[in-house]
Scaffold this active site. Sequence first.
Site, short mmCIF file in Angstrom:
data_model
loop_
_atom_site.label_atom_id
_atom_site.label_comp_id
_atom_site.label_asym_id
_atom_site.label_seq_id
_atom_site.Cartn_x
_atom_site.Cartn_y
_atom_site.Cartn_z
N ILE A 72 0.84 -1.20 0.00
CA ILE A 72 0.00 0.00 0.00
C ILE A 72 0.88 1.26 0.00
CG2 ILE A 72 -1.84 1.20 1.27
CD1 ILE A 72 -2.61 -1.63 0.19
N LEU A 74 1.89 2.85 2.74
CA LEU A 74 1.49 3.72 3.85
C LEU A 74 0.56 4.86 3.42
CD1 LEU A 74 4.90 3.97 5.81
CD2 LEU A 74 2.95 2.48 6.30
N CYS A 131 7.38 -1.35 8.02
CA CYS A 131 6.72 -1.38 6.71
C CYS A 131 7.73 -1.79 5.64
CB CYS A 131 6.12 -0.02 6.34
SG CYS A 131 5.54 -0.02 4.63
N ASN A 193 5.11 -7.96 12.00
CA ASN A 193 4.59 -7.28 10.81
C ASN A 193 4.75 -8.27 9.64
OD1 ASN A 193 3.75 -5.32 8.91
ND2 ASN A 193 4.64 -3.69 10.14
N GLY A 244 -0.20 -12.36 13.37
CA GLY A 244 0.28 -13.18 12.26
C GLY A 244 -0.63 -14.35 11.98
N GLY A 245 -1.63 -14.13 11.12
CA GLY A 245 -2.43 -15.23 10.59
C GLY A 245 -3.46 -15.83 11.53
N GLY A 266 -5.74 -9.34 11.79
CA GLY A 266 -5.48 -8.54 10.59
C GLY A 266 -6.16 -9.11 9.37
N THR A 267 -5.46 -9.95 8.65
CA THR A 267 -5.95 -10.46 7.36
C THR A 267 -7.30 -11.16 7.48
OG1 THR A 267 -3.68 -10.62 6.60
CG2 THR A 267 -5.30 -11.92 5.40
C1 DHB Z 1 2.28 -1.60 4.47
C2 DHB Z 1 2.75 -1.32 5.72
C3 DHB Z 1 3.10 -2.36 6.54
O1 DHB Z 1 3.59 -2.17 7.77
C4 DHB Z 1 2.95 -3.67 6.10
O2 DHB Z 1 3.30 -4.68 6.89
C5 DHB Z 1 2.48 -3.94 4.85
C6 DHB Z 1 2.13 -2.89 4.03
C7 DHB Z 1 1.97 -0.53 3.52
O3 DHB Z 1 1.33 0.45 3.83
O4 DHB Z 1 2.44 -0.69 2.38
#
Ligand code: DHB
Length: 285
Positions: A72, A74, A131, A193, A244-245, A266-267
């Site tokens: 993404i 950020l 990230c 992350n 994580g998952g 998260g996911t």
């Molecule tokens: C992004 C940021 C993250 O910390 C991550 O783990 C995956 C994607 C992002 O904004 O691209």
Amino acid sequence: MSDLSVALGAKLTLANPILTASGTFGYGDELSDLLDLEQFGGIVTKSLSLKPREGNPPPRIVETPAGMINSIGLANLGLDRFLDEKAAFLGQLKSTVIVNVAGREQAEYIEVVRRLQSMPWIAGFEINVSCPNVKQGGIEFGVNPELLGDLVSSLRNQTDKFLMIKLSPNVNDIRPLAECAQRNGADAVSMINTLYGSAIDIHSRRPKIHTVFGGLSGPAIKPVAIAHIIKAARVIDIPIIGIGGIQDGADVVEFLLAGASAVQLGTVNFFDPTAITGILAFLRK
Ligand code: DHB
């Protein structure tokens, strides 16, 4: 109903050990029609930087076996618009709100925390030093104990609020980074992350992600998270928030057994936004 509350050190107690993971819930208001955010012990917002960020060009998300890759970059609305457009909604939630902060350089992280630190509705900060998708900042801090130590101690000087450092799995050994966060005054670490990942479309022969590499998340990464948490828990005393998952209550128990005090979802929010309901029922049994 059984009490699921959990103390993360002296500063913060959550109503239950389940938080949202940054980047999967926006700023909360986007999903408030779909589910009751107040079921969560805490909400962690999408990374916030000082200035707005457009993020990376598409395609920036692709599904993978048992997971997904995202890049993404950020993308976010920046601090001023966050305060104008999101603070009112987040401020009236009964849930604990933790603001995730990102920056290109140390001064940017510090300025965001400085301007938010007196807001009573913010319980604490999660610092994104992991990230994988931006050229500057992000993971640079998360893989270098010297840079990380400096960042954490200067953030500690800005705020007494709960300060949690989100660590990267893209290192050989996570222990020196976890120890560094603790030594420099962090109240907790969150891990993991996303892992570096990539995928190629065999028909076009092109990468499925514009930036080629992205962050892999979802059930595919759970064993990696469990391993990093077991290792970190052997060397630090501050709470670990596991990520994580996770997709169900049994996964949550596995993270707690590994050494986490709480977890983030998260996911799973993308394929089962109501997972939280089943998880809380499982934990209360
Ligand atoms: C992004 C940021 C993250 O910390 C991550 O783990 C995956 C994607 C992002 O904004 O691209």
